[in-house]
Design a protein around this motif. Structure first.
Motif, PDB file in Angstrom:
ATOM      1  N   THR A  20       0.849  -1.187   0.000  1.00  0.00           N
ATOM      2  CA  THR A  20       0.000   0.000   0.000  1.00  0.00           C
ATOM      3  C   THR A  20       0.885   1.237   0.000  1.00  0.00           C
ATOM      4  N   ASN A  21       0.309   2.312  -0.494  1.00  0.00           N
ATOM      5  CA  ASN A  21       1.021   3.591  -0.594  1.00  0.00           C
ATOM      6  C   ASN A  21       2.327   3.456  -1.365  1.00  0.00           C
ATOM      7  N   ASP A  25       0.756   3.823  -6.650  1.00  0.00           N
ATOM      8  CA  ASP A  25      -0.541   4.094  -6.021  1.00  0.00           C
ATOM      9  C   ASP A  25      -0.681   5.586  -5.718  1.00  0.00           C
ATOM     10  N   LYS A  29      -3.391   8.215  -7.156  1.00  0.00           N
ATOM     11  CA  LYS A  29      -4.182   9.044  -6.235  1.00  0.00           C
ATOM     12  C   LYS A  29      -4.119  10.503  -6.668  1.00  0.00           C
ATOM     13  N   MET A  41      -9.759   4.748  -1.512  1.00  0.00           N
ATOM     14  CA  MET A  41      -8.476   4.059  -1.627  1.00  0.00           C
ATOM     15  C   MET A  41      -8.447   2.857  -0.693  1.00  0.00           C
ATOM     16  N   TYR A  42      -8.000   1.740  -1.199  1.00  0.00           N
ATOM     17  CA  TYR A  42      -7.882   0.480  -0.458  1.00  0.00           C
ATOM     18  C   TYR A  42      -9.182   0.083   0.258  1.00  0.00           C
ATOM     19  N   ASP A  50      -6.974  -1.202  -5.547  1.00  0.00           N
ATOM     20  CA  ASP A  50      -6.248  -0.056  -5.010  1.00  0.00           C
ATOM     21  C   ASP A  50      -7.189   1.132  -4.842  1.00  0.00           C
ATOM     22  N   TYR A  61      -6.919  -1.087 -10.401  1.00  0.00           N
ATOM     23  CA  TYR A  61      -5.723  -1.761  -9.890  1.00  0.00           C
ATOM     24  C   TYR A  61      -4.497  -1.122 -10.522  1.00  0.00           C
ATOM     25  N   CYS A  62      -3.476  -0.910  -9.705  1.00  0.00           N
ATOM     26  CA  CYS A  62      -2.181  -0.407 -10.158  1.00  0.00           C
ATOM     27  C   CYS A  62      -1.204  -1.573 -10.020  1.00  0.00           C
ATOM     28  N   GLU A 113       2.394  -0.429 -14.102  1.00  0.00           N
ATOM     29  CA  GLU A 113       3.295   0.523 -13.451  1.00  0.00           C
ATOM     30  C   GLU A 113       3.910   1.493 -14.460  1.00  0.00           C
TER      31      GLU A 113
END
Length: 134
Positions: A20-21, A25, A29, A41-42, A50, A61-62, A113
């Motif tokens: 996460t983070n 992501d 955001k 988020m999440y 994500d 999704y990332c 990505e």
């Protein structure tokens, strides 16, 4: 070929990899906020997306290029069986999650990505197009 680490050491190493983070992501955001897209988020839901846009039932999704197998079948495979198994398991899980969410009438958007990093405008256009259709 066997893993060079003990199971305990490998578990510790893997626990240090953030899920996460992550950089991608946080970039997504930022893109959502810049385009005034309401998101969560999440969220706690099947498949652990994500981001979700609940009003439109869109899951985002990332996917990291390595972890999720970008062009996996075209590339040289990792030499360690551990990594091959890990990536292949991730790919199977991604497919299963996407299919299940779509059966539940969610739109699923997956971004690589490298696209989030280098072609953010294309990612945003895909999201906005999907939102306009729902």
């Amino acid at each position: 070929m066997a893993d060079i680490f003990t199971q305990e050491k490998r578990s510790w190493i893997m626990s240090r990899i953030r899920s996460t983070n992550t950089k991608i992501d946080l970039k997504m955001k930022q893109l959502l906020e810049e385009n005034k897209i309401e998101y969560e988020m999440y969220p706690k839901m099947f498949g652990n997306p994500d981001f979700v846009i609940r009003k439109k039932k869109i899951a985002i999704y990332c996917d990291g290029d390595f972890w999720h197998g970008y062009r996996y079948h075209e590339k040289k495979k990792p030499s360690k069986e551990f990594w091959r198994n890990k990536i292949q398991t991730n790919m199977r899980r991604d497919l299963h999650v996407t299919r299940k969410l779509r059966r539940e009438e969610w739109s699923v958007l997956r971004f690589w990505e490298h696209d989030i990093e280098k072609r953010a405008d294309v990612c945003v256009r895909r999201i906005l197009r999907k939102m306009a259709r729902k």
